[in-house]
Write a protein that holds these residues in place. Structure first.
Motif, PDB file in Angstrom:
ATOM      1  N   ASP B  72      63.800  74.290  67.953  1.00  0.00           N
ATOM      2  CA  ASP B  72      63.572  75.358  69.014  1.00  0.00           C
ATOM      3  C   ASP B  72      62.130  75.679  69.560  1.00  0.00           C
ATOM      4  N   MET B  73      61.314  74.682  69.280  1.00  0.00           N
ATOM      5  CA  MET B  73      60.096  75.060  69.615  1.00  0.00           C
ATOM      6  C   MET B  73      59.726  74.135  71.199  1.00  0.00           C
ATOM      7  N   SER B  74      58.907  74.754  71.860  1.00  0.00           N
ATOM      8  CA  SER B  74      58.566  74.100  73.097  1.00  0.00           C
ATOM      9  C   SER B  74      57.508  72.884  72.996  1.00  0.00           C
ATOM     10  N   GLU B  75      57.374  71.975  73.889  1.00  0.00           N
ATOM     11  CA  GLU B  75      56.526  70.751  73.554  1.00  0.00           C
ATOM     12  C   GLU B  75      55.202  71.018  73.152  1.00  0.00           C
ATOM     13  N   ALA B  76      54.840  72.267  73.937  1.00  0.00           N
ATOM     14  CA  ALA B  76      53.201  72.832  73.702  1.00  0.00           C
ATOM     15  C   ALA B  76      53.162  73.121  72.563  1.00  0.00           C
ATOM     16  N   LYS B  77      54.312  73.914  71.884  1.00  0.00           N
ATOM     17  CA  LYS B  77      54.195  74.528  70.786  1.00  0.00           C
ATOM     18  C   LYS B  77      54.039  73.357  69.370  1.00  0.00           C
ATOM     19  N   ILE B  78      55.026  72.380  69.665  1.00  0.00           N
ATOM     20  CA  ILE B  78      55.095  71.221  68.748  1.00  0.00           C
ATOM     21  C   ILE B  78      53.601  70.611  68.636  1.00  0.00           C
ATOM     22  N   ALA B  79      53.210  70.366  69.848  1.00  0.00           N
ATOM     23  CA  ALA B  79      51.672  69.720  69.908  1.00  0.00           C
ATOM     24  C   ALA B  79      50.710  70.520  69.237  1.00  0.00           C
ATOM     25  N   GLN B  80      50.896  71.870  69.346  1.00  0.00           N
ATOM     26  CA  GLN B  80      49.836  72.597  68.479  1.00  0.00           C
ATOM     27  C   GLN B  80      50.090  72.764  67.196  1.00  0.00           C
ATOM     28  N   ALA B  81      51.267  72.532  66.873  1.00  0.00           N
ATOM     29  CA  ALA B  81      51.738  72.655  65.265  1.00  0.00           C
ATOM     30  C   ALA B  81      51.158  71.213  64.716  1.00  0.00           C
ATOM     31  N   GLY B  82      50.635  70.433  65.460  1.00  0.00           N
ATOM     32  CA  GLY B  82      49.896  69.092  64.871  1.00  0.00           C
ATOM     33  C   GLY B  82      50.525  67.624  64.951  1.00  0.00           C
ATOM     34  N   ILE B  83      51.507  67.777  66.182  1.00  0.00           N
ATOM     35  CA  ILE B  83      52.017  66.341  66.472  1.00  0.00           C
ATOM     36  C   ILE B  83      51.588  65.864  67.701  1.00  0.00           C
ATOM     37  N   GLY B  84      50.839  64.716  67.648  1.00  0.00           N
ATOM     38  CA  GLY B  84      50.193  64.308  68.898  1.00  0.00           C
ATOM     39  C   GLY B  84      50.918  63.046  69.383  1.00  0.00           C
ATOM     40  N   ARG B  85      51.057  62.710  70.489  1.00  0.00           N
ATOM     41  CA  ARG B  85      51.908  61.744  71.051  1.00  0.00           C
ATOM     42  C   ARG B  85      51.067  60.741  72.147  1.00  0.00           C
ATOM     43  N   LYS B  86      51.081  59.601  71.997  1.00  0.00           N
ATOM     44  CA  LYS B  86      50.483  58.621  73.046  1.00  0.00           C
ATOM     45  C   LYS B  86      51.659  57.896  73.289  1.00  0.00           C
ATOM     46  N   PHE B  87      51.660  57.923  74.797  1.00  0.00           N
ATOM     47  CA  PHE B  87      52.438  57.316  75.650  1.00  0.00           C
ATOM     48  C   PHE B  87      52.372  55.845  75.788  1.00  0.00           C
ATOM     49  N   GLN B  88      53.430  55.111  76.188  1.00  0.00           N
ATOM     50  CA  GLN B  88      53.535  53.651  76.333  1.00  0.00           C
ATOM     51  C   GLN B  88      52.561  53.213  77.336  1.00  0.00           C
ATOM     52  N   LYS B  89      52.364  53.840  78.284  1.00  0.00           N
ATOM     53  CA  LYS B  89      51.416  53.467  79.481  1.00  0.00           C
ATOM     54  C   LYS B  89      50.350  54.359  79.071  1.00  0.00           C
ATOM     55  N   PRO B  90      49.071  54.080  79.132  1.00  0.00           N
ATOM     56  CA  PRO B  90      47.975  54.776  79.092  1.00  0.00           C
ATOM     57  C   PRO B  90      48.170  55.868  79.964  1.00  0.00           C
ATOM     58  N   THR B  91      48.005  57.095  79.416  1.00  0.00           N
ATOM     59  CA  THR B  91      47.948  58.360  80.415  1.00  0.00           C
ATOM     60  C   THR B  91      46.880  59.276  79.989  1.00  0.00           C
ATOM     61  N   VAL B  92      45.959  59.050  80.946  1.00  0.00           N
ATOM     62  CA  VAL B  92      44.479  59.798  80.684  1.00  0.00           C
ATOM     63  C   VAL B  92      44.475  60.348  82.132  1.00  0.00           C
ATOM     64  N   PHE B  93      43.610  61.323  82.078  1.00  0.00           N
ATOM     65  CA  PHE B  93      43.163  62.140  83.302  1.00  0.00           C
ATOM     66  C   PHE B  93      42.147  61.279  83.975  1.00  0.00           C
ATOM     67  N   GLU B  94      42.624  60.301  84.991  1.00  0.00           N
ATOM     68  CA  GLU B  94      41.803  59.492  85.597  1.00  0.00           C
ATOM     69  C   GLU B  94      40.745  60.236  86.338  1.00  0.00           C
ATOM     70  N   ASP B  95      41.070  61.237  87.063  1.00  0.00           N
ATOM     71  CA  ASP B  95      40.331  61.784  87.795  1.00  0.00           C
ATOM     72  C   ASP B  95      38.920  62.583  87.200  1.00  0.00           C
ATOM     73  N   GLN B  96      39.011  62.800  85.973  1.00  0.00           N
ATOM     74  CA  GLN B  96      38.353  63.488  85.044  1.00  0.00           C
ATOM     75  C   GLN B  96      37.508  62.589  84.273  1.00  0.00           C
ATOM     76  N   THR B  97      36.152  63.186  83.879  1.00  0.00           N
ATOM     77  CA  THR B  97      35.495  62.209  83.031  1.00  0.00           C
ATOM     78  C   THR B  97      35.952  61.887  81.631  1.00  0.00           C
ATOM     79  N   VAL B  98      35.269  60.883  80.978  1.00  0.00           N
ATOM     80  CA  VAL B  98      35.879  60.630  79.616  1.00  0.00           C
ATOM     81  C   VAL B  98      35.524  61.769  78.760  1.00  0.00           C
ATOM     82  N   GLU B  99      34.391  62.526  78.926  1.00  0.00           N
ATOM     83  CA  GLU B  99      34.084  63.622  78.346  1.00  0.00           C
ATOM     84  C   GLU B  99      35.034  64.945  78.383  1.00  0.00           C
ATOM     85  N   GLU B 100      35.495  65.224  79.697  1.00  0.00           N
ATOM     86  CA  GLU B 100      36.345  66.055  80.102  1.00  0.00           C
ATOM     87  C   GLU B 100      37.583  65.864  79.346  1.00  0.00           C
TER      88      GLU B 100
END
Lengths: 655, 246, 410
Positions: B72-100
């Protein structure tokens, strides 16, 4: 029987008298006229009745002609002979005399020997009533129908008897039914026989005809009246009223008394102000300085001072009103005096109202259905371009408009409306198909996978097309006329009716649904479209040319919009804004229904159509409000079914 | 050993197709686990369920020491609880710097106001530096993520996961499309990460799995077929049947 | 160790400097305060344009940065205008009514004054009663608060409904368009309490300032608009150049990824949607006193689409782009539709720009979308050589902005 004998007797007696008076032989009609000579010559409404009745009762063939002549002021009295003739002016003062019985010209006479019989309007009306009897029994059915129409238009008590009398001999079943129905209505309105009226009312109590309600409603009209002391027993009282209860306000009760001049009128704030202004005296009114009169309390003080001085009528206080109201009793009184009749009429009206309610509901449902078909028509093209291909085309509405204008242009060249519509439908498809293909090739194909930009680019097309239509056709509405056979309406009963255009649109919507299903499920194009939509690269690998499929599918959706435009143009005015009026609703239809599913679009159109009609029914004066509430409802609806009524679930639905 | 994540009796179906069928699975903290299975075995759906993207029709998903249900938790809450997920295709924010990208992933308060008034603290920047070091992108901090190579994007995404300071990492095919040397570095990254948190790797590439040198769970038709060391499972007849087709 | 965000983003400084220069220039040249080179009506046009630019900045925040193509922000703009318009109209009518009643023999009571005002304002819709929405129209402070609160509340309620059910992309656009249409239809009704399609008029007259010439008032409003745009721009820069901006751009490019990073995406969207609605409301409240009239046609969906058009032409995803787009398109528009552009005689047909401008605009919009997706702002890139990643091939990722096919294999 008795009257016949009597008439025969009278005939004999009068015949003897006239033969005695005149040497020449006179016809039987002349005898009747002679018999009522004084009354006819006096020409007074009070005394003429027996004379007219006698003419009618004579049962002579000539009677009708006599009455017509009499009514037309063409009956003259020939003083030397003492006989009545029809007279026609020959020239100057010379008149030609025509005998009523034989119809032959008997000679000419100078005007000085003649006296014109001039019946006044009252008498003419009586004659007309007498004539109705003849009209109702005229051998020509069209004359009988005309007579009935005359009665329907101006019913009155005296017509009842001849009408009833004519029913028996009526041979035409339609006219007989009309006569019977009319007789019932006249009985209700005019009969002296209360049980007969009640019976008549009960007979029609399930009938939805407007004429029935028109007859019954006056019977139950009532008026609130005030009585000092007890309410007279002879009045037909609907109910007694107590001021301040059941919606009968004290103000209304008091106003009733004021109108009946049984209580002094209330003095409004405006009147107070005017009175004060009239009595300004040295910068003061009633001892209060003018500058302080901007205050309600000061004003009433000043007015009270004036009233005390007898310069103005005193204010009516709440206590005064109470006292006055207490000395009166109030009641709703029927204009109709017979309680049995009013009760029966009330009961009948309730039954009719129930039936009207159900009929109206059915009528509303039909209305909603036709609105739903319109939305479906407007949206089905979108169901293809947006629903199946996922292309959001804001110019879709303008394709509808193009279709409608195509219809208009075709009508300028082909005057026959049936032929022109038959030409316009395929032509509209061709025109908008071409426009759709051009749009897809030139703009949309560069923007697949960029839906928001597609939205904006097609919006640019939309405003350009709208303005172009304005430049070409002007801003005023252009007519697109439906063929004659689509005029009129299918009437199921006096409440339920549906125009043929709407039926045609409903049928067209069904045809479109069928065509859509056929193309998508049974043709190569449909298969390829679905393949390309689901996985363009895979489809490409299997030898399908995605570009071509997209082009054709988009053209198809646009072409259907064009045909819808012709249909919509038939009942809406064709303007450059025609499309934009439908675009939001069309998108709503597709979204609410569920994207990518034609049944969803159908369900969406049905829901929106019924919803809008339902809301309009609750608030009939305001279609704007209905649309507002409908859109709000849709926004809320999407909360609960974000993917629409009919949803694709699972991974196929995508995210 | 108490389990960090316990999935029991979970089923989910799409239009009648059972993607996950009464699946049970558990993983302890600081454990490295590989999940293999043929196409359509339900690997991605399994991750969707844990991260809250898909709601199962039945079953329980229990998380952490407090044994909270994730259902009964939202995706964001689950992520905040400490579960990280990496997608099959690399999904990074291409329009932003590595640092950002990294700053955004850092474990900080996630609310809009915290983000509005966020100031880059020295600690945060140090951590970003460390992470960049770990994922070999120190010299690319000011570059837009979109300019990175495919492998670098994968690393950046792993770095973003690590920046969240998760207790459980779900990694979907991290090695796809990488050069051998990049794979090696990726392996090292994951093994290193598994020292501090649980890592679940979904992978097709047996060679890569072998290099991870960890317990393997085999999924088939939405359920666990078998579990054990790679050698154990690859010698299992059922597994061979599934992979080669019967 | 950190520089202020303005320092780190010179574009903001450049913009503010340009705006200040422009304001001074107009002031010096204006009829009301200087040389009189610029007419009062043109000062008003410029002031209005600055307000539109502010609305465009708000639009750019939601669309250009967060990827929410809202077709409702001009409705919020209109609502702001309505809110301030109610006070302007009420107070001005009160002035007129009191002046006329002062001539009466008997001084009016308070109720009589209110009734007379009601009669004046609502006579056109056949009413004289004050609707409930006018409850606070006599208080400038409350109406000013409502300028932000009403659009904000509407945006918050609508946004909450829309975002929590995860309506995104074109669906959200259609939904916002529906909301705008519903609002416009509501306002079109006579019993909406806001004078139906008559709208609120006479807003150019400031109550109690009847002695001040319009030339001066126009300058005041111009300053107000410039100040609002400056502050709005600064605020928007502060939002987008910080971590918040990072998150919303992330939401635009890959919403799911942001969610799996633990950010409550819906809350961010709602926050941004509401705040930008408020900014739009403020812009509207400054715009309509300069326009003089606000009516439901202003709120119609098409206006919101135009707002998107300006941002797109100017270049979305950059704040100055939005400003440039709004100023450029609205000024060119009024130039063409004002009949100042000479007709073109082709011999067989004369092109009247009043009739053809919309067609040119529509098509040029298509052209911008197709050939210059970065809009006018893209020119700045050419000059500054600012390059975004060179992408090719079809999308690979779950949404726009992610890795693309050919890159993956390289």
């Amino acid at each position: 029987m008795r009257t016949h004998v009597l008439a025969a007797l009278m005939f004999l007696v009068s015949a003897v008298v006239t033969f005695a008076q005149t040497d020449s032989a006179v016809g039987p009609m002349q005898v009747v006229l002679q018999d009522h000579k004084e009354a006819i010559l006096e020409s007074s409404r009070r005394t003429i009745g027996p004379a007219i009745d006698a003419v009618v009762a004579s049962k002579l063939q000539q009677a009708r002609g006599v009455l017509n002549t009499w009514q037309g002021k063409d009956m003259w009295y020939h003083q030397p002979s003492g006989l009545f003739y029809q007279a026609q002016k020959v020239e100057g003062r010379t008149y030609r005399l025509i005998d009523f019985d034989t119809g032959e010209i008997v000679g000419e006479a100078d005007k000085s020997d003649l006296k014109q019989i001039k019946p006044n309007s009252g008498i003419r009306a009586m004659i007309a009533t007498a004539l109705v009897r003849f009209q109702l029994e005229d051998p020509d059915p069209s004359m009988r129908a005309k007579g009935l129409t005359g009665i329907e238009r101006a019913p009155n008590a005296s017509l009842l008897e001849p009408l009833v009398a004519s029913i028996e001999s009526e041979t035409d079943p339609d006219l007989r039914a009309r006569k019977t129905r009319l007789a019932i209505l006249l009985t209700i309105s005019f009969s002296d026989d209360d049980p007969a009226r009640v019976a008549a009312i009960e007979e029609v109590s399930g009938d939805l005809g407007v004429d029935i309600r028109g007859t019954l409603n006056p019977l139950v009209t009532k008026e609130t009246r005030a009585f000092q002391g007890d309410i007279p027993d002879e009045l037909n009282v609907a109910q007694t009223r107590v001021p301040g209860r059941d919606g009968f306000t004290r103000a209304a009760a008091y106003q009733l008394l004021v109108d009946a001049e049984q209580a002094p009128a209330l003095i409004t704030d405006d009147q107070v102000r005017l009175s004060l202004a009239e009595h300004i005296d040295g910068g003061q009114v009633g001892g209060v300085p003018i500058a302080r009169l901007g205050d309600t309390e000061a004003r009433s003080r000043a007015y009270a001072a004036l009233a005390a001085a007898g310069k103005v009528p005193p204010l009516v206080s709440e206590a005064d009103i109470d006292r006055t109201l207490q000395s009166f009793r109030f009641a709703d009184v029927y204009a109709e005096t017979s309680p049995a009749v009013t009760q029966a009429a009330e009961a009948a009206l309730v039954r009719i109202a129930t039936r009207v309610f159900f009929s109206q509901t059915a009528d509303l449902a039909l209305d909603a259905l036709s609105l739903a078909s319109i939305y479906f028509l407007a949206a089905i093209g979108l169901a293809i371009t947006f629903g199946v291909m996922g292309v959001i085309n804001m110019a879709h509405g303008e394709f509808i408009m193009m279709g409608a204008y195509t219809g208009y242009v075709v009508q300028q060249f082909i005057p026959n409306h049936t032929v022109s519509i038959l030409v316009a439908v395929p032509l509209a498809f061709v025109v908008t198909f071409a426009a759709g293909v051009a749009l897809e090739r030139l703009v949309i194909r560069w923007l697949y996978n960029r839906p928001l930009e597609t939205l904006l680019a097609t919006f640019g097309i939309s405003i350009a097309l709208q303005q172009l239509a304005k430049n070409i056709f002007g801003t005023q509405a252009r007519p697109l006329t439906a063929p004659g056979w689509l005029d009129g309406a299918l009437v199921l009963n006096p409440v339920i009716s549906i125009s043929y255009i709407r039926i045609a649109i409903f049928v067209l919507a069904l045809i479109f649904l069928g065509v859509f299903l056929y193309i998508m499920k049974r043709t190569r194009l449909g298969l390829e479209t679905r393949a390309v939509t689901q996985n363009p690269r895979m489809a490409g690998a299997m030898g399908i040319n995605p570009g071509r499929v997209n082009m054709l599918t988009f053209g198809l959706g646009s072409g259907i919009a064009g045909i819808a435009g012709v249909a919509i143009g038939l009942f809406a005015k064709v303007t450059s804004e025609l499309g934009s009026d439908y675009i939001v609703q069309s998108f709503m239809t597709v979204v609410v229904g569920g994207v990518g599913n034609i049944w969803g679009t159908l369900a969406g159109a049905t829901m929106i159509g019924f919803l809008q009609k339902g809301i309009e029914w609750m608030n009939p004066s305001n279609t704007l409000a209905a649309q507002t509430y409908m859109i709000i409802f849709i926004i809320v609806f999407i909360q609960f079914r974000p993917r629409g009524i009919i949803t694709l679930r699972g991974r196929a639905a995508g995210d | 050993m108490s389990a960090l994540l316990e999935v029991s009796g979970v089923s989910v179906s799409f239009d009648g197709f059972k993607a996950i069928n009464n699946l049970s699975f558990s993983i302890g903290s600081a454990e490295l686990r590989a999940i293999i299975g043929p196409n359509g075995a339900g690997k991605t759906t399994f991750m969707d369920i844990i991260t809250g993207k898909t709601r199962p029709d039945e079953g329980r998903v229990v998380w952490g020491d407090l044994s909270r249900s994730l259902l009964d938790m939202s995706e964001a809450k689950i992520a905040q609880a400490g579960i990280g997920r990496k997608f099959q295709k690399p999904t990074v924010f291409e329009d932003q710097t590595v640092e950002e990208n990294l700053v955004m992933a850092l474990k900080n308060k996630r609310g809009p106001f915290s983000a509005l008034f966020y100031k880059r603290s020295a600690d945060d920047m140090t951590r970003v530096g460390e992470l960049a070091e770990e994922i070999n992108l120190s010299d690319r901090l000011r570059f837009k993520a979109g300019e990175l190579s495919h492998g670098q994007k994968q690393w950046l995404e792993i770095g973003m996961l690590l920046a969240q300071d998760p207790q459980l990492l779900l990694v979907d095919e991290p090695a796809a499309g990488m050069t051998p040397s990049e794979r090696e570095h990726t392996t090292a990254l994951l093994v290193e990460a598994a020292k501090t948190c649980a890592v679940v790797v979904v992978e097709h590439d047996m060679e890569f799995v072998r290099r991870l040198n960890c317990r393997v769970t085999v999924l088939h038709e939405g359920a666990v077929l078998t579990e054990g060391s790679l050698d154990h499972v690859t010698s299992n007849q059922e597994v061979i049947d599934v992979y080669l087709g019967r | 160790m950190q520089k202020s965000f303005v320092m780190r983003n010179p574009s903001t400084l450049v913009f503010l400097a340009a705006l200040a220069m422009f304001t001074i220039l107009v002031t010096v040249l204006a009829e009301g305060s200087g040389a009189g080179v610029i007419s009062t009506s043109f000062v008003k046009t410029l002031g209005k344009t600055l307000c539109l630019a502010l609305a465009a900045v708000a639009m750019d925040l939601v669309w250009g940065y967060a990827g929410i193509l809202s077709l409702g922000h001009f409705a919020f703009f209109g609502l702001g205008g309505y809110m301030i318009g109610m006070w302007l109209m009420y107070e001005r009518t009160r002035g007129i009514v009191e002046a006329s009643l002062a001539e009466a023999q008997i001084p009016p009571t308070a109720q009589e004054v209110v009734d007379a005002i009601g009669n004046q304002i609502f006579g056109v819709v056949g009413s004289s009663e004050f609707p409930i929405v006018w409850s606070f129209s006599d208080s400038l402070a409350i109406q000013l608060a409502l300028v932000v609160l009403v659009p904000g509340a509407l945006a918050a309620v609508f946004g909450w409904l829309a975002f929590r059910s995860r309506v995104t992309g074109v669906y959200l656009s259609i939904l916002t368009q529906a909301m705008t249409l519903a609002l416009a239809l509501h306002l079109f009704q006579n019993d909406s309490g806001l004078r139906g399609n008559n709208g609120l008029s006479g807003l150019q007259n400031l109550p109690g300032m009847t002695h001040v010439p319009q030339a001066t008032i126009s300058i005041w409003f111009f300053w107000g608009s410039a100040l609002a745009l400056g502050l709005g721009y600064l605020f928007a820069s502060w939002i987008v150049f910080g971590k918040f901006g990072s998150v919303i751009r992330g939401i635009r490019d890959d919403e799911a990824r942001v969610r799996f990073l633990g950010y409550p995406v819906e809350t961010y969207k709602l926050f941004l949607f509401t705040v930008t609605a408020m900014i739009a409301g403020i812009a509207g409240a400054l715009y309509y006193p300069q326009a003089g009239i606000v009516n439901p046609a202003e709120v119609a969906p098409i206006a919101s689409i135009y707002l998107a058009v300006w941002v797109a032409i100017g270049g979305r995803g950059r704040l100055y782009g939005a400003v440039i787009g709004a100023i450029f398109v609205s000024l060119v528009s009024s130039w063409f539709t004002g009949g100042q552009v000479p007709d073109v005689n082709l011999g067989f047909y004369t092109i009247k720009w009043v009739d053809w401008w919309l067609i040119v605009l529509g098509l040029s919009f298509v052209a911008v979308t197709l050939f210059a997706p970065k809009g006018i702002g893209g020119l700045v890139d050419l000059w500054a050589d600012r390059k975004s990643p060179d992408r090719h091939g079809a999308d690979l990722g779950p949404s726009e902005g992610s890795l693309q096919e050919k890159e993956a294999v390289e």
